[in-house]
Structure formats: structure tokens, C-alpha cells
Write an enzyme that holds these catalytic residues in place. Structure first.
Site, mmCIF file in Angstrom:
data_model
loop_
_atom_site.group_PDB
_atom_site.id
_atom_site.type_symbol
_atom_site.label_atom_id
_atom_site.label_comp_id
_atom_site.label_asym_id
_atom_site.label_seq_id
_atom_site.Cartn_x
_atom_site.Cartn_y
_atom_site.Cartn_z
ATOM 1 N N LYS C 77 0.896 -1.013 -0.003
ATOM 2 C CA LYS C 77 -0.014 -0.106 -0.110
ATOM 3 C C LYS C 77 0.815 1.284 -0.008
ATOM 4 C CE LYS C 77 -3.858 2.083 2.758
ATOM 5 N NZ LYS C 77 -4.848 1.857 4.110
ATOM 6 N N SER C 156 -9.699 2.102 2.724
ATOM 7 C CA SER C 156 -8.892 2.821 1.941
ATOM 8 C C SER C 156 -7.805 1.922 1.170
ATOM 9 C CB SER C 156 -8.317 3.848 2.800
ATOM 10 O OG SER C 156 -7.229 3.190 3.799
ATOM 11 N N SER C 180 -10.057 -0.163 7.047
ATOM 12 C CA SER C 180 -9.375 0.047 5.462
ATOM 13 C C SER C 180 -8.770 -1.325 5.116
ATOM 14 C CB SER C 180 -8.436 1.406 5.710
ATOM 15 O OG SER C 180 -8.997 2.447 5.602
#
Lengths: 494, 95, 489
Positions: C77, C156, C180
Site C-alpha cells: 500500500k 482505503s 481500511s
């Protein structure tokens, strides 16, 4: 001795509180492993934590905690076993995180006190509100470039103690004494070097004025004043400015001011004053700091003798007057020097210490410190060791030299670093105690000055002093002053 | 709590975020609706409840006082938008 | 056999046996990344780096000095700082930022032998539940029925979820502040674990809300999740909130089963308007666990409904302070201004997107003078009550079972106007972050439209082992086919 401003509308009292930022002596920073040395190349002592790179986290330096607790104990303060680090949020170019990690609602140290030693020998207590740990900011240089400021983060993250006094001071003298005493305590403890020129110790000065008996009026805060003298001048100016404002029908606004040392006055900060709102909240990157009684007691046991205790001991052991004692204990090096000196004199003279304590104090305060001040030297750099000074004292006590000659020998000693016995031998300064030689000199002086001799006989006894001077001059000061006096009085009467 | 334009302007200034005048009203509306929604917490009596400061369950860890970092200005200056020698440079600040 | 269809565990075995090389495995995934550009799952693919690391992995494999994840292609990420590799947090304000350091979690992954194939897209600063707030554009959910509207992957960690689901990597890192990892895992039909707060170091991860953020693995199976967590977890002296506790062998716990386990079904998670298919799936999950020997117990978590508003005070408050460092002085974007303050305002005004701006302003407000007690302190007190709900429940039970999200993936463009409606996506995941507990989302079935739905298993602090074992039972019973329609013939 209270400080009063005599205004047109009557007398005004000045109320002062100081917030001192003291840099903790430590090798590395409060929350990072970067070094703390003064004067390094720009940004050479900056870790990625100090530069607030994304994802960086603080880890606290255990020695800084110990230093803060030690300082709290030195200020006879309460140690809070539970304290909390909070974030103080504001934007500034030399504050990389956009917040300062500080302690706000729960500081590590609570109420304490500092005792001021007044020149008349009395003391006065100034309350300490609190002491907390926080990070220093970096440094902005505004004068290097016409349109830019330069940022050096070497200081960023260095551990500070903010020591907040109660508004217990009533004049510039109080503030000066407080600052000096606090600095002395910090140096004894080894928690801050107290170097104001390098910014290790900075003062924010809160000043307000009031008519005697009134409640507190609005105060101003003059930031970052960096010498004892400037603190005193800033207070003097700021208090007078406030009195003038009130007396001309104006008012005083709560604001932050700067001290302009060149002009000797304070002025409001020119920067756009945003309404500050620091939005304190507990730093979620850290947990509360929990201490134990055993930890605090361990530090308490390791405390050195502090100036107040030392002063009492000096008064008791050496029969000093309080003022002399407070001068001697003001710096640990001076106190140590004095004690060593007394011990060496005792070895040489075998006199009781109460007898020589005051004499030695006078030598250190008047002669040695006087000389060092003029030469701009610390006592640690003194060219004269306690042993040498004791040798000189011994020469005086066994009547090898007179007190008058001793002063000359002292001067030569500090210039050359030679031992007093060698100086006396070299320069032939040994006191003349031979009555015959002195008698001859006295006779000669009287014979050469019949007018003065006649005055003495007519009852003007002061002339005797003048004759002593003549005889001493004739013997290059080496004649034993006692013998000279005795002989003169006898011969002048004849 | 309904926020007005002036309050939004004030907090935007505190946060140093430039908000165009034209967006102030809609932003005030959005922020107000969020605040009104979170105010449902007022229904709970939290009188004696201690605030929970963080997710950690542990004691504050401490590190030894040793120099273990720094000494590499390039490492911290590498991404600087503007620098002069080994300084960061910013628009001139007047104190 | 297609190399990209392997699970992480299978690939590990294949590499050990020499069935294929790490370079071959990396190239297969890099090719898949190129082919799937349309998903916008990656901000920065790192093909060259991947090949170099794969070569090094092959050398170790040949020398029999392979480490636990030697040669495994993983995505990261773009919230983890990676040395020398652009790190954006999905934000304009970090333009051009190349860290001079490696986050602890990604360093541990490198040390475990993994091969990073790229940095994945995400909601800006991890603030969002749909991956639409990224400065680098929205990520598309690979599960969108062909010919239908584009769907969000959740957020997210939407890029990581999409990349794992579309077989662009064998596993990916995510971070989870309010859901997330788990919500996008549910939306993309994969396994996402948020470990106990303090299990993985936060050092080097761009901070959103410090007291809630936690990194975790996103994989296609529960077993893979355990393998990857073993590589990511561990005490880090550089993070004061990292837990100094030993890391158990998570992989060994996966097949432990649930016999004798007491699983709580929290009453308050049955919410008005919950789609029937989600309620049904939840009941089904409980039934599977009972069949496997667990007992299910209804429990009460009375403050559940207050978790979201609590979160939306605490997270923005911490974020408003954490994001103050993006000021145009030391890295990233600078938009010039006449004065320092103007430069700040221009940089931050242009550099932050709307959702980030909204949250920073809310956070600034709730901490400001006169409002701190009413909002922030109040929320911290309610947080205590929420955490207490869980600890009281865990006196009677060993794990909790809930849906992961109140709905399946929705279309890009939906729920955009009303921030509060968007926030409701995290209603089942947020309480877990507030209490600092471990939670996993495991794919358990499909919605009527054919979209993945997940179930969440919540455990005691530092008891990820029970979480894995429970999730594994659901995984086995659900027989969920993790291949999205676009990959099926």
C-alpha cells in the site's frame, strides 16, 4: 528593599513571573538519537524523526526523564508519578512536526521553590509553579538572504525543561537573583549548563504593574531574553512602559513582546498575531509516563549538596556571614575551591577553622574572584591553585610577609603562576622584623620631616599614619607594620 | 453545532488550508452535518468514565541516552523543495 | 497451471521444490499488472526492483538459504515509506517524495525474502471507504459484472484489495484505521486481517490516526494471511506503541478448528435496514461454526452505535495534527506564497483533496479552545465504554462473529455527496479499532448481484490465532471461489 515606580498618580508595584527554558544536559535528543552539541554544521544533527519525515515516531530518552526529576528534587518540588506528553499544535518553519511535544495538564514536576539570597544577608522564597519536559524547535536565520529565511533543525527535538515561577518577584533585582540562583542550582545538579549566550537557558518574562493592594492587572510576556542583565533591563523598561500607558489614560494589552537589547526596550512582535489556539491533546504516539517512588528516591539519594545547604554549612563551620557564604556557594567550583583552600591553610597554620574561615573567604571573594572577573576567567581556569593561595596565607601568618606585601605577591602570582615562597625569595620581599633596621628608618623619616613631627607633637595624631607610609616606602613595604607603628609612636612623642 | 462561514474561515486559518470563498458555504454545511451527527454522543452519561488515550495497553518504553542517528544532512534534505547549502529555505519570516 | 492463480502457500512450496523460479513468478505477476492497468490498482509498479529482488531470491533458493517468504511477489500500500521508491499516500501533497528510509513492516517483508512488485493505490492519506479520494484516481473493483457500471473496491486499501483479487500479487500490505483492510477485503472477495493494535510496527507508515492505525496482510486465503502476518509482526523499539510480546507461529494455528470455542453474536450489530442477504450470510456463518463444534452465544455490546461518531471525532483530531507536517518545507509539494503563512495555506489548500481537507478541519475544530471537552474528551470517554463492552463480552466468549460491512461494493460515484452516509460503511469495523482488537474479514458468499460479501471475526487482544482458526472454518465451509468474473473464461 522593595522596588517601586513613582508615577504621577502615585506608587506602582511590579509583579514578575519567569518562564525559563533550560536545555537538559544529555547526549541525544528527547525523542530521537541525534546529537545535541552546540555549534555544529547546519542540519548535521538531525534525524529523520527530528525532520518529521512521514511515518516517524518518538521514543523517549530515559536520561532526560531522570534529569527532569533530579531538577524537580533540587527545586524541593513535588514529583508527579503520573505525567502525560501532549501535542501543542502550531505552524512555524522551524517546527517540523507542526506540533511540539510538551507536557500540559500533567507535568512531571509540581510546586517547588527557589530561595533568593539578598545582599543584606536575608533570604526570600520564590514559588515554582511547575516544571515540564518538552522539545526545542529548530532555528530560523532571517538575516542571510533578502527574501528567504533559512532553517537549521539541529536544535529541533533537543530536550528542554520549562520551569515556571509563581508571580512572586517584585522588581528587576528579584528577577536577576532568581535567574542566577536557578542557574546555580541547575549547574550543581548537572542538569543544564546554564549557558545563556548559547541559548541553553532562555527566559520569558511576564510583567504587570499595579497599585499597592490591587489585584493583578494585565501582563505582557517578553520572549526569549538571553542574559540576566537583559532580563532586568526588559523588566525595568516594560514596567515603566505599562505605568506610562495607564497614567496617560491608556491600557495594557495581553501580548507577546520582544526585547531589543540595542535600544534597551521591549516592542510587540511584528509577526501577524494569529489568535493562538494550540489544540493540546495527549500525544497518541506516546503513553503516559509512570514513575515509581523507588525510582524517585533513588535519584534523591544521588543528589549533590545544593547551594542552600552548603551555605548553611559554611556559616556553621567557618563562621561566615550569610552574604559571603552565598557568594561562595553561588558556583560549585568556587565553593569547592574555598573548601580546599581552607583545608590547605589549616594544614599549614594549625589554626582553628572558625578563625581563618572569614579571612580565607575575603581572599577568595575580594582578591581571587576580583582578579578572575577582570581577566574574564572561570575559577576552574584560575592560574592560582588553592595550595598556592594557602602557601601565601601561611607566609602571612608566620610573619614572613606583611598583609600589604601579600597583596603584591598575589598580583605577581596570578601573572606568573609562580609559588609565593619563590616570589618572596626572588624579589626579596621578606618582612623586616629586625627592630634595629626599622628604628633606623623611623629615625631617618622623623629627621627628614621636622614640620610633620612638630604637628604630631601639637596633637595632630593623624600625621602618624603619614609617617607609617614614609617608612613603608623607604623599606619597599617590607617593614613589619606593627613594629613600625609602635616605634613611630614612641619616637614621635620623644 | 452549525458552523458559519466565519468559523470555517477561522479553523481553515488555524489549519493553514486555503479555502476559496466560493467553497465556504458548502463546506460549512458539510462540517455542520458531521458535527450534528457526532453530537449524538451527548446522549451517553460519561460522568465517571476515564478517557482512553490510545490503543496501547502498555508502559511507556524508554531508550538509552546515546547518539545513534543524525550526521547525514543529505538524508534529511534530499526531498527539500528549496534549499541553500545545507539549510531548508522558506519565504522570509518577519518576527 | 497459471502462476498467478497460486496461493501464497502453494507458490512458496513450488519455489522450494524448484517447480518454477522466483523470476518466473515475478514476471508472471508483472505481466498481469501491465494487463490490468485499467483497474488503476497501482500508483507505482516497481518492475525493475522486483526482477532484481527475484534474482536474489533465486540465488538463495538455489543455495537452500531461503527465508520464509523467499521470492513471493507482494504489493505494498502506498502508505508505507519505501526507500528510494516514490511514496505518495495517494496525495498530491507528497509529490515526488522518495523516502530515504524503509518502514519497519516493509523492511521485515524484504528480510523475509518477498519481492515487491509495486505500490498500490489508496484513498488519500487512507481517508475513505471507496478509494475515490486518491489523487491518482479511483481504483476499480475487479468483481464488477462485465458490462455493468464500475464498482468501488472499498477503501482505503482499495488498490491492495483489487491487486490481490485480480491476481496481480500473492499478497499485499494494507493499513486499517477504521476498516481500511477489512472492508475492501470484503468488497473484493479476499481475506484481510487487522491485527491487534501494537502487533505490527507503525514506524515508517504515513500516519492517519496514531491510536487506531494498524498494518495487516491482505491475501486470498486465511493460511496466506497467517504466513504474511508472521513476516510483518514483531516488537519494534522505534515505535513506542509497539507491543513487546512474542510472535506466535500463526500458520500453525490456522487449522486448529473451533471445537469447544464460544463465539459471540453481538445483538447490536443487527441494524435497521440491513440487507437480508447480509443477515442471512451472518446466520449461515454462525451455523457453519456450530457444525464445526463451536457454540454460539448472543452477547451485547451496548455502545456499538456510538462507535462511528466516536471514531469521527478521534480520527480527524489525530489526523489534523499528524498532517500538520505537510507544509511544503522539507518534502513534497510546495505552492509558493509571499509569506511563510501564505506558502503554507497555498500548499495545503492545493495539496489536500476534499475529504482530507474536511477531516483536517473537523479535527482542528474538535480540538480547539472551548470545544475540546465537548467533543474530543467526550469521545475518548465513550471509547473507554466501547472497549469495556468488548472486554466484558470476552469474559464469556472467545471470538465474535459479525458481518464485515453493511453492504456489498457500490458504484463509483454513489454516496459521494453525503459524507456521513459514506462513513456508515465502517459501522461494523470501527469498534474493533477503537478497542485495539484483532479482526479479520473472510469472504463467505456472494450477493444477489454476484458481489462478494465478507464475515468478520473479532478476537481478544493478541489472540490472532483464534481469529485465524475461526476464519479458516468459515473459509472451508463457504468454499468461496476467489476468482472474479473477469478472470473466468
Amino acid at each position: 528593599m522593595s522596588y517601586v515606580i513613582h508615577g504621577k498618580t502615585g506608587d506602582w508595584e511590579v509583579v514578575i513571573g519567569l518562564e525559563i527554558h533550560a536545555q537538559i544536559i544529555s547526549k541525544s535528543k528527547l525523542f530521537s538519537g541525534a546529537a545535541t552539541d552546540f555549534g555544529s554544521e547546519p542540519n548535521s544533527q538531525v534525524s529523520i524523526v527530528d525532520a518529521a519525515m512521514p511515518g516517524m515516531l518518538p521514543v523517549i530518552n530515559e536520561y532526560c526523564i531522570e534529569q527532569a526529576v533530579r531538577t524537580g528534587l533540587g527545586l524541593k518540588a513535588r514529583i508527579n508519578l503520573h505525567s502525560v506528553f501532549e501535542r501543542k499544535n502550531y505552524f512555524y518553519a522551524d517546527l517540523p512536526q507542526g506540533y511540539q511535544i510538551s507536557q500540559y495538564q500533567h507535568p512531571v514536576v509540581g510546586g517547588g521553590k527557589v530561595i533568593l539570597d539578598l545582599p543584606d544577608g536575608t533570604t526570600r522564597e520564590i514559588g515554582i509553579e511547575r516544571l515540564h519536559m518538552e522539545q526545542d524547535a529548530g532555528k530560523s536565520l532571517h538575516d542571510q538572504d533578502p527574501r528567504r529565511s533559512f532553517i537549521d533543525l539541529n536544535r529541533s527535538g533537543v530536550a528542554l525543561m520549562e520551569i515556571v515561577s509563581k508571580p512572586d518577584m517584585r522588581g528587576p533585582e528579584d528577577a536577576g537573583l532568581y535567574l542566577k540562583k536557578l542557574r546555580s542550582i541547575l549547574r550543581y545538579l548537572g542538569t543544564c549548563d546554564g549557558n545563556m549566550e548559547q541559548g541553553s537557558l532562555r527566559a520569558d518574562v511576564n510583567v504587570s504593574v499595579r497599585k499597592p493592594g490591587e489585584k493583578l492587572r494585565t501582563r505582557t510576556e517578553t520572549k526569549n531574553v538571553n542574559s540576566v542583565r537583559f532580563v532586568m533591563q526588559a523588566i525595568e523598561h516594560e514596567a515603566q512602559r505599562q505605568v506610562d500607558a495607564y497614567e496617560s489614560g491608556g491600557t495594557v494589552v495581553q501580548e507577546t513582546r520582544l526585547y531589543d537589547a540595542g535600544k534597551g526596550e521591549t516592542r510587540p512582535m511584528r509577526a501577524k498575531e494569529f489568535a493562538h489556539d494550540y489544540r493540546y491533546f495527549p500525544d497518541p504516539d506516546l503513553l503516559p509516563l509512570e514513575l515509581t517512588d523507588a525510582y524517585v528516591e533513588g535519584i534523591r539519594k544521588s543528589l549533590p549538596e545544593l547551594p542552600d545547604d552548603k551555605k548553611l554549612r559554611f556559616i556553621g563551620d567557618f563562621g561566615l556571614i550569610p552574604y559571603n557564604a552565598s557568594v561562595l556557594v553561588s558556583e560549585k567550583d568556587i565553593a569547592d575551591y574555598y573548601e580546599k583552600f581552607v583545608a590547605e591553610v589549616l594544614v599549614r597554620t594549625k589554626l582553628p577553622k572558625e578563625r581563618i574561615g572569614t579571612e580565607c573567604a575575603n581572599v577568595v571573594i575580594n582578591d581571587l574572584l576580583g582578579h578572575l572577573n577582570k581577566a574574564g576567567l572561570d575559577i576552574a581556569k584560575s592560574p592560582v591553585t588553592p595550595q598556592m593561595l594557602a602557601n601565601l596565607q601561611a607566609l602571612k601568618h608566620d610573619n614572613t610577609i606583611s598583609g600589604r606585601i601579600a597583596k603584591d605577591v598575589f598580583e605577581i602570582m596570578v601573572e606568573t603562576g609562580k609559588d609565593p615562597a619563590d616570589i618572596v625569595a626572588e624579589k626579596g620581599l621578606k618582612q623586616i622584623t629586625d627592630t634595629g633596621a626599622i628604628e633606623a628608618a623611623v629615625d631617618k623619616a622623623i629627621a627628614a620631616n621636622p614640620t610633620q613631627a612638630a604637628q604630631y607633637k601639637a596633637g595632630n595624631e593623624k600625621v602618624a599614619g603619614w609617617f607609617v607610609g614614609q617608612v613603608m616606602k623607604a623599606t619597599q613595604g617590607k617593614a613589619n607594620p606593627g613594629l613600625v607603628n609602635e616605634l613611630l609612636k614612641k619616637k614621635l612623642k620623644d | 453545532m452549525a458552523l458559519d462561514r466565519a468559523t470555517v474561515k477561522k479553523i481553515a486559518l488555524l489549519a493553514r488550508i486555503k479555502v476559496p470563498e466560493s467553497e465556504l458555504d458548502s463546506l460549512a454545511g458539510e462540517l455542520s452535518s458531521i458535527l450534528t451527527w457526532v453530537e449524538q454522543l451527548n446522549k451517553i452519561d460519561t460522568g465517571n468514565v476515564q478517557p482512553m488515550a490510545g490503543g496501547g495497553h502498555l508502559a511507556l518504553p524508554k531508550r538509552a541516552d546515546a547518539v545513534t542517528d543524525g550526521g547525514a544532512p543529505e538524508k534529511v534534505l534530499a526531498n527539500a523543495p528549496e534549499r541553500v547549502e545545507t539549510y531548508y529555505a522558506v519565504p522570509k519570516v518577519v518576527e | 497451471m497459471t502462476l498467478t492463480d497460486l496461493t501464497l502457500a502453494e507458490a512458496r512450496d513450488g519455489l522450494t521444490k524448484g517447480s518454477f523460479s522466483a523470476v518466473e513468478l515475478a514476471k508472471a505477476h508483472l505481466a498481469a499488472i501491465e494487463a490490468a492497468r485499467g483497474l488503476n490498482a497501482f500508483i507505482t509498479p516497481t518492475a525493475e526492483l522486483a526482477i532484481a529482488r527475484a534474482k536474489a531470491a533465486d540465488e538463495r533458493l538455489a543455495k537452500k538459504t531461503a527465508r520464509p517468504m523467499e521470492g513471493i511477489p507482494v504489493a505494498v500500500k502506498d502508505l508505507f515509506c519505501t526507500e528510494g521508491v516514490l511514496t505518495t499516500a495517494g496525495s498530491h501533497i507528497l509529490d515526488g517524495f522518495k523516502p530515504t528510509y524503509e518502514s519497519t513492516v516493509t523492511r521485515k517483508l524484504i528480510e523475509a525474502g518477498t519481492v515487491m512488485v509495486g505500490k498500490t493505490n489508496l484513498d488519500e492519506f487512507a481517508m475513505g471507504s471507496s478509494n475515490i479520494t486518491s489523487h491518482y484516481g479511483p481504483v476499480k473493483n475487479p468483481w464488477a459484472p462485465p458490462g455493468d457500471k464500475d464498482l468501488v473496491p472499498g477503501g482505503s486499501s482499495g488498490g491492495s484489495a483489487a491487486a490481490v483479487a485480480a491476481r496481480l500479487c500473492l499478497g499485499a500490505t494494507g493499513t486499517d484505521t477504521g476498516g481500511s483492510i477489512r472492508q475492501p477485503a470484503a468488497f473484493c472477495g479476499i481475506v484481510g486481517l487487522k491485527p491487534t493494535y501494537g502487533r505490527c510496527s507503525r514506524w515508517g507508515i504515513v500516519a492517519f490516526a496514531s491510536s487506531l492505525d494498524q498494518a495487516g496482510p491482505m491475501t486470498r486465503t486465511v493460511g496466506d494471511s497467517a504466513i504474511m502476518l508472521n513476516a510483518m509482526a514483531g516488537h519494534d523499539p522505534k515505535d513506542s506503541t509497539s507491543a513487546p510480546v512474542p510472535v506466535p507461529d500463526f500458520e500453525a494455528a490456522v487449522e486448529r478448528g473451533v471445537k469447544g470455542l464460544r463465539v459471540g453474536i453481538p445483538r447490536e450489530y443487527t441494524m435497521d435496514g440491513m440487507p437480508a442477504e447480509i443477515a442471512d450470510l451472518w446466520r449461515q456463518g454462525a451455523a457453519w461454526l456450530k457444525e464445526a463444534g463451536a457454540t454460539t452465544v448472543e452477547v451485547s455490546l451496548p455502545h456499538t452505535s456510538y462507535a462511528l461518531p466516536t471514531y469521527y471525532i478521534i480520527a480527524p483530531a489525530e489526523a489534523s495534527s499528524n498532517l500538520a507536517r505537510y507544509d511544503g518545507v522539507r518534502y513534497g509539494l510546495r505552492v509558493p506564497g509571499e509569506t511563510l503563512d501564505e506558502m503554507y495555506e497555498n500548499t495545503r489548500g492545493e495539496g489536500f483533496g476534499k475529504e482530507v481537507r474536511r477531516r483536517v478541519l473537523i479535527g482542528t475544530y474538535v480540538l480547539s479552545a472551548g470545544y475540546y471537552d465537548a467533543y474530543y474528551l467526550k469521545a475518548q470517554r465513550v471509547r473507554t465504554l466501547i472497549a469495556r463492552d468488548f472486554s466484558q463480552a470476552f469474559e464469556k466468549i472467545d471470538a465474535l462473529l459479525t458481518p464485515t460491512a453493511p453492504n456489498a461494493a457500490f458504484a463509483i460515484g454513489e454516496k459521494m455527496d453525503d459524507p456521513v452516509a459514506m462513513y456508515l460503511n465502517d459501522v461494523f469495523t470501527v469498534p474493533v479499532n477503537l478497542a485495539g482488537l484483532p479482526g479479520i474479514s473472510v469472504p463467505a458468499g456472494l450477493s444477489a448481484r454476484g458481489l462478494p460479501l465478507g464475515l468478520q471475526v473479532i478476537g481478544r487482544a493478541f489472540d490472532e490465532e483464534t481469529v485465524f482458526a475461526t476464519a479458516r472454518v468459515i473459509e472451508k465451509a463457504a468454499k468461496f471461489d476467489t476468482r472474479p468474473p473477469c478472470l473466468k473464461k
